[in-house]
Design an enzyme around this catalytic site. Structure first.
Site, PDB file in Angstrom:
ATOM      1  N   LYS A 199       0.799  -1.071   0.182  1.00  0.00           N
ATOM      2  CA  LYS A 199      -0.142   0.080  -0.270  1.00  0.00           C
ATOM      3  C   LYS A 199       1.050   1.334  -0.177  1.00  0.00           C
ATOM      4  O   LYS A 199       0.726   2.212  -0.900  1.00  0.00           O
ATOM      5  CB  LYS A 199      -0.752   0.116   1.434  1.00  0.00           C
ATOM      6  CG  LYS A 199      -1.861   1.380   1.227  1.00  0.00           C
ATOM      7  CD  LYS A 199      -2.166   1.766   2.692  1.00  0.00           C
ATOM      8  CE  LYS A 199      -1.221   1.857   3.672  1.00  0.00           C
ATOM      9  NZ  LYS A 199      -1.249   2.918   4.785  1.00  0.00           N
ATOM     10  N   ASN A 200       1.827   1.383   0.892  1.00  0.00           N
ATOM     11  CA  ASN A 200       2.625   2.403   1.029  1.00  0.00           C
ATOM     12  C   ASN A 200       3.412   2.903  -0.190  1.00  0.00           C
ATOM     13  O   ASN A 200       3.698   3.785  -0.325  1.00  0.00           O
ATOM     14  CB  ASN A 200       3.201   2.642   2.290  1.00  0.00           C
ATOM     15  CG  ASN A 200       2.585   2.786   3.486  1.00  0.00           C
ATOM     16  OD1 ASN A 200       1.202   3.278   3.184  1.00  0.00           O
ATOM     17  ND2 ASN A 200       2.922   2.553   4.726  1.00  0.00           N
TER      18      ASN A 200
ATOM     19  N   CYS B 143      -3.762  12.844  12.805  1.00  0.00           N
ATOM     20  CA  CYS B 143      -4.736  11.871  12.968  1.00  0.00           C
ATOM     21  C   CYS B 143      -4.454  11.003  14.202  1.00  0.00           C
ATOM     22  O   CYS B 143      -3.848  11.276  15.025  1.00  0.00           O
ATOM     23  CB  CYS B 143      -4.427  10.935  11.579  1.00  0.00           C
ATOM     24  SG  CYS B 143      -2.800   9.831  11.828  1.00  0.00           S
TER      25      CYS B 143
ATOM     26  N   ARG C 250       1.476  14.638  13.051  1.00  0.00           N
ATOM     27  CA  ARG C 250       1.873  14.340  11.575  1.00  0.00           C
ATOM     28  C   ARG C 250       2.014  15.708  10.773  1.00  0.00           C
ATOM     29  O   ARG C 250       1.300  15.987   9.763  1.00  0.00           O
ATOM     30  CB  ARG C 250       1.229  13.413  10.909  1.00  0.00           C
ATOM     31  CG  ARG C 250       1.030  12.109  11.704  1.00  0.00           C
ATOM     32  CD  ARG C 250       0.294  10.916  10.999  1.00  0.00           C
ATOM     33  NE  ARG C 250       1.052  10.416   9.946  1.00  0.00           N
ATOM     34  CZ  ARG C 250       0.447   9.425   9.150  1.00  0.00           C
ATOM     35  NH1 ARG C 250      -0.660   8.862   9.497  1.00  0.00           N
ATOM     36  NH2 ARG C 250       1.240   8.864   8.047  1.00  0.00           N
TER      37      ARG C 250
ATOM     38  N   ASP D  86       4.800   0.603  11.911  1.00  0.00           N
ATOM     39  CA  ASP D  86       3.358   0.090  11.539  1.00  0.00           C
ATOM     40  C   ASP D  86       3.365  -1.494  11.896  1.00  0.00           C
ATOM     41  O   ASP D  86       2.560  -2.118  11.556  1.00  0.00           O
ATOM     42  CB  ASP D  86       3.304   0.055   9.663  1.00  0.00           C
ATOM     43  CG  ASP D  86       3.439   1.375   9.208  1.00  0.00           C
ATOM     44  OD1 ASP D  86       3.000   2.537  10.187  1.00  0.00           O
ATOM     45  OD2 ASP D  86       3.776   1.907   8.251  1.00  0.00           O
TER      46      ASP D  86
ATOM     47  N   ARG E 245      -8.641   0.441   4.781  1.00  0.00           N
ATOM     48  CA  ARG E 245      -7.923   1.413   4.138  1.00  0.00           C
ATOM     49  C   ARG E 245      -6.306   0.838   3.669  1.00  0.00           C
ATOM     50  O   ARG E 245      -5.724   1.235   2.728  1.00  0.00           O
ATOM     51  CB  ARG E 245      -7.292   2.530   5.082  1.00  0.00           C
ATOM     52  CG  ARG E 245      -8.447   3.485   5.431  1.00  0.00           C
ATOM     53  CD  ARG E 245      -8.197   4.366   6.411  1.00  0.00           C
ATOM     54  NE  ARG E 245      -7.354   5.482   5.676  1.00  0.00           N
ATOM     55  CZ  ARG E 245      -7.407   6.712   5.999  1.00  0.00           C
ATOM     56  NH1 ARG E 245      -7.991   7.109   6.849  1.00  0.00           N
ATOM     57  NH2 ARG E 245      -6.443   7.466   5.329  1.00  0.00           N
TER      58      ARG E 245
HETATM   59  N1  EPU Z   1       7.338  14.380  10.741  1.00  0.00           N
HETATM   60  C1  EPU Z   1       7.620  15.756  10.924  1.00  0.00           C
HETATM   61  N2  EPU Z   1       7.310  16.685  10.004  1.00  0.00           N
HETATM   62  C2  EPU Z   1       7.310  16.185   8.537  1.00  0.00           C
HETATM   63  C3  EPU Z   1       6.999  14.998   8.253  1.00  0.00           C
HETATM   64  C4  EPU Z   1       7.026  13.840   9.536  1.00  0.00           C
HETATM   65  O1  EPU Z   1       7.715  16.016  11.974  1.00  0.00           O
HETATM   66  O2  EPU Z   1       7.207  17.194   7.886  1.00  0.00           O
HETATM   67  C5  EPU Z   1       7.220  13.403  11.746  1.00  0.00           C
HETATM   68  C6  EPU Z   1       5.838  12.587  11.786  1.00  0.00           C
HETATM   69  O3  EPU Z   1       4.857  13.607  12.590  1.00  0.00           O
HETATM   70  C7  EPU Z   1       6.167  11.609  12.621  1.00  0.00           C
HETATM   71  C8  EPU Z   1       7.441  10.985  11.738  1.00  0.00           C
HETATM   72  O4  EPU Z   1       7.981  12.203  11.474  1.00  0.00           O
HETATM   73  O5  EPU Z   1       6.306  11.620  13.893  1.00  0.00           O
HETATM   74  C9  EPU Z   1       7.443  10.254  10.678  1.00  0.00           C
HETATM   75  O6  EPU Z   1       6.722  10.580   9.663  1.00  0.00           O
HETATM   76  P1  EPU Z   1       7.048  10.147   8.251  1.00  0.00           P
HETATM   77  O7  EPU Z   1       6.950  11.416   7.507  1.00  0.00           O
HETATM   78  O8  EPU Z   1       8.013   9.146   7.983  1.00  0.00           O
HETATM   79  O9  EPU Z   1       5.596   9.251   7.869  1.00  0.00           O
HETATM   80  P2  EPU Z   1       4.642   9.407   6.644  1.00  0.00           P
HETATM   81  O10 EPU Z   1       5.336   9.777   5.598  1.00  0.00           O
HETATM   82  O11 EPU Z   1       3.619  10.253   7.105  1.00  0.00           O
HETATM   83  C10 EPU Z   1       4.658   6.833   6.122  1.00  0.00           C
HETATM   84  C11 EPU Z   1       3.514   5.724   6.176  1.00  0.00           C
HETATM   85  C12 EPU Z   1       2.928   5.427   7.408  1.00  0.00           C
HETATM   86  C13 EPU Z   1       4.467   5.021   8.243  1.00  0.00           C
HETATM   87  C14 EPU Z   1       5.313   6.143   8.148  1.00  0.00           C
HETATM   88  C15 EPU Z   1       6.540   5.573   9.010  1.00  0.00           C
HETATM   89  C16 EPU Z   1       2.628   6.148   3.885  1.00  0.00           C
HETATM   90  C17 EPU Z   1       1.467   6.519   3.033  1.00  0.00           C
HETATM   91  N3  EPU Z   1       2.502   6.281   5.391  1.00  0.00           N
HETATM   92  O12 EPU Z   1       3.903   7.971   6.730  1.00  0.00           O
HETATM   93  O13 EPU Z   1       2.300   4.496   7.254  1.00  0.00           O
HETATM   94  O14 EPU Z   1       3.925   4.656   9.723  1.00  0.00           O
HETATM   95  O15 EPU Z   1       5.798   6.458   6.874  1.00  0.00           O
HETATM   96  O16 EPU Z   1       7.270   4.498   8.623  1.00  0.00           O
HETATM   97  O17 EPU Z   1       3.675   5.920   3.424  1.00  0.00           O
HETATM   98  C18 EPU Z   1       0.578   2.891   7.963  1.00  0.00           C
HETATM   99  O18 EPU Z   1       0.685   2.389   6.751  1.00  0.00           O
HETATM  100  O19 EPU Z   1      -0.141   2.431   8.690  1.00  0.00           O
HETATM  101  C19 EPU Z   1       1.260   4.198   8.064  1.00  0.00           C
HETATM  102  C20 EPU Z   1       0.968   4.980   9.168  1.00  0.00           C
END
Ligand code: EPU
Length: 553
Positions: free
Chosen positions: A57-58, A164, A169, A400, A528
């Site tokens: 998915k991701n 969320c 996030r 995850d 989802r």
């Molecule tokens: N963060 C910041 N600022 C930013 C971006 C992130 O502070 O601009 C923080 C977030 O708040 C969090 C941490 O950095 O505390 C990690 O966030 P990241 O950006 O790495 O996560 P994401 O891209 O929002 C993806 C996956 C998530 C998975 C995370 C970590 C997708 C669509 N989602 O989210 O997947 O947990 O990376 O590996 O790729 C799931 O599938 O259940 C899921 C939540």
């Protein structure tokens, strides 16, 4: 400092300025929580067989956004097209003018496993800079689309995704990346990100060396996509190294991008410019030869989190299961914990074999050769050992997998300490596990300071660790429970399978409530990200049934 802690302390205006966006995002994470009915999960004595693992998915959400960076057709295979998030992302693409054809779209729902093909054609002349707010509000990953739109259209107007159930996030790191690539970025009082290239020609410029404060997965995707279309070079230092980033880079490279080092913490991108710019873009790979990216055909990597979830199912039920396909090296942190818990893991022969990422002019293989089957053989029921773990960016234990690995510990013999360092509020499964008879408390870093009323407010436990006392041979107790995010829902289904079938009503109050299935509500979250999880479990012998009406509590 952990990412969760650091992101709290460094919270930018990008998140705090958006009151409207958080309501839209919370509707995406909570609003449909009851509409998916519930899953009746009967205690499971044994399972047997082979579980098919879907495309990740991701990875697919990033690949769909990546297709917006490409001027020609991108054919994506192994797409779990029944997933609500995948469908929502397709809506985002269509809302900015991309043509998206989905093979077998009507035949698939979240309840039916699929291996779909999605063809995306985002022609420059059709591309719009403002995606539909309704489409964007359905999922946070819609923000991945901002980078390619900004690079190709010279501007983008995108609502902030907001927080969320698992954490605040913010997107400050994405916005930092856009600024480094020569964009001016503002967040309006209504929570909309307005970004546009500063240069008069409307093009982004290579950022030189850009150091990310945390290795955010989403921000790395965003910068890789935007920098690929910039004029000049960018090196991302402290990039996220997740396999999904390597997969996105493989797809973009097959379309003519020049990305090196994806899958490590330093990624170098030689920008090819945008189509018609007359800048770089030499026609290599699938590029257009006029600047910009062309098209390609690409197979998404298998879902390491779906596979990991199924490994935990097998471990908790005490049954041997085989998964296929998986890329074992993407799962090392999870399999290492399962081995510590007493399971054995055997990797089988390669499955598949042809090149999985092809441009029109040359072939460019990604991880195909590493796709294999994997068989887990756990100890008999009650024989698992508790394992301490700390979540971390890849190659660490994935956040995850944290809720599912909590269930592993709940079923084990002994006490485990679990630390969550990525998402500060990812603990919604904890009160539900307590209802199933698991003793768990939040503790401070030294491991012995139990927090009273720990779950009245999930944020109260941000930065704390969870101490889980496993039930071992006693087994879990059935309950009516509710998943409040995707992975919590999956974890509670695993827990339901691991309930010990009662000889009579085991709780002594004579009301018979200990009998019957565990009822797991919150399936809209599950749908989802897990396609046909219930069908896949039935396929290996579980008694799980989707019912339309949520149980009363
Ligand atoms: N963060 C910041 N600022 C930013 C971006 C992130 O502070 O601009 C923080 C977030 O708040 C969090 C941490 O950095 O505390 C990690 O966030 P990241 O950006 O790495 O996560 P994401 O891209 O929002 C993806 C996956 C998530 C998975 C995370 C970590 C997708 C669509 N989602 O989210 O997947 O947990 O990376 O590996 O790729 C799931 O599938 O259940 C899921 C939540």
């Amino acid at each position: 400092m952990t990412r969760a802690a650091s992101s709290r302390s460094a919270r930018s205006s990008a998140s705090s300025s958006s009151s409207s966006s958080s309501s839209s995002s919370s509707s995406s994470s909570h609003g449909a929580a009851d509409s998916g009915g519930y899953l009746a999960v009967s205690p499971c004595a044994s399972l047997r067989g082979v579980v098919p693992i879907a495309g990740a998915k991701n990875a697919v959400l990033a690949l769909l956004a990546g297709a917006l960076a490409c001027g020609d057709e991108v054919v994506l295979r192994d797409v779990p097209i029944g997933l609500a998030d995948v469908r929502a992302m397709i809506d985002v693409l269509r809302s900015v003018g991309a043509r998206v054809d989905v093979g077998g779209e009507d035949a698939n729902t979240a309840n039916t496993p699929s291996s779909g093909v999605v063809v995306v054609h985002a022609r420059a002349e059709d591309l719009r800079a403002s995606p539909s707010a309704d489409a964007v509000a359905k999922l946070r990953a819609s923000f991945f689309a901002a980078g390619p739109i900004l690079a190709r259209a010279g501007r983008v107007s995108m609502p902030l995704p907001g927080g969320c159930a698992i954490g605040a996030r913010p997107v400050d790191l994405h916005l930092d990346g856009f600024r480094a690539l020569g964009a001016v970025v503002e967040v309006t009082s209504r929570g909309v990100v307005e970004a546009r290239a500063i240069a008069r020609d409307g093009k982004l410029r290579g950022a030189g060396t850009h150091v990310m404060r945390f290795p955010s997965v989403g921000a790395t995707h965003a910068i890789v996509m935007a920098a690929s279309l910039a004029v000049g070079d960018t090196t991302i230092v402290n990039a996220a190294a997740e396999p999904e980033i390597e997969d996105l880079a493989a797809m973009l490279n097959a379309s003519g991008a020049k990305i090196r080092g994806a899958g490590t913490s330093v990624i170098t991108i030689e920008g090819v410019g945008v189509a018609g710019s007359g800048e770089k873009g030499d026609g290599g790979g699938g590029g257009t030869g006029r600047g910009g990216l062309g098209g390609c055909a690409h197979d998404a990597i298998p879902d390491r989190i779906e596979a990991g979830t199924m490994l935990v199912v097998a471990a908790c039920v005490g049954s041997t299961l085989t998964l296929s396909p998986v890329i074992p090296e993407h799962m090392t942190a999870t399999t290492a914990l399962l081995i510590d818990a007493g399971c054995s893991i055997d990797v089988g022969d390669e499955v598949g074999g042809e090149s999985k990422s092809k441009s029109k002019s040359n072939s460019n293989s990604n991880s195909t050769s590493r796709r294999r089957s994997m068989t887990i053989t756990p100890p008999p029921r009650g024989g698992l050992r508790a394992v301490d773990f700390t979540t971390a960016p890849y190659p660490g234990v994935p956040t995850d997998m944290q809720p599912q690995l909590c269930v592993l510990n709940a079923c084990a013999e002994g006490v485990a300490i679990v630390r969550e360092t990525v998402f500060e509020s990812r603990w919604s499964h904890v009160p539900e596990l307590r209802r199933m008879g698991v003793e768990c408390d939040f503790v401070d870093a030294d491991g012995d300071d139990a927090v009273a009323n720990a779950n009245a407010n999930a944020n109260a436990n941000a930065g704390r660790s969870l101490r889980i006392v496993g039930v071992g041979a006693r087994g879990l107790r059935r309950a009516d429970v509710r998943g409040s995010d995707l992975r919590a829902s999956a974890a509670l289904i695993v827990a339901g399978l691991a309930v010990m079938a009662p000889m009579g009503d085991g709780d002594g109050d004579g009301d018979g409530e200990a009998q019957g299935p565990t009822r797991v509500a919150g399936l809209a979250h599950l749908d989802r990200g897990y396609e046909g999880l219930d069908a896949k479990l039935r396929g290996v012998g579980a008694d799980v049934e989707r019912r339309p009406v949520p149980p009363r509590k």
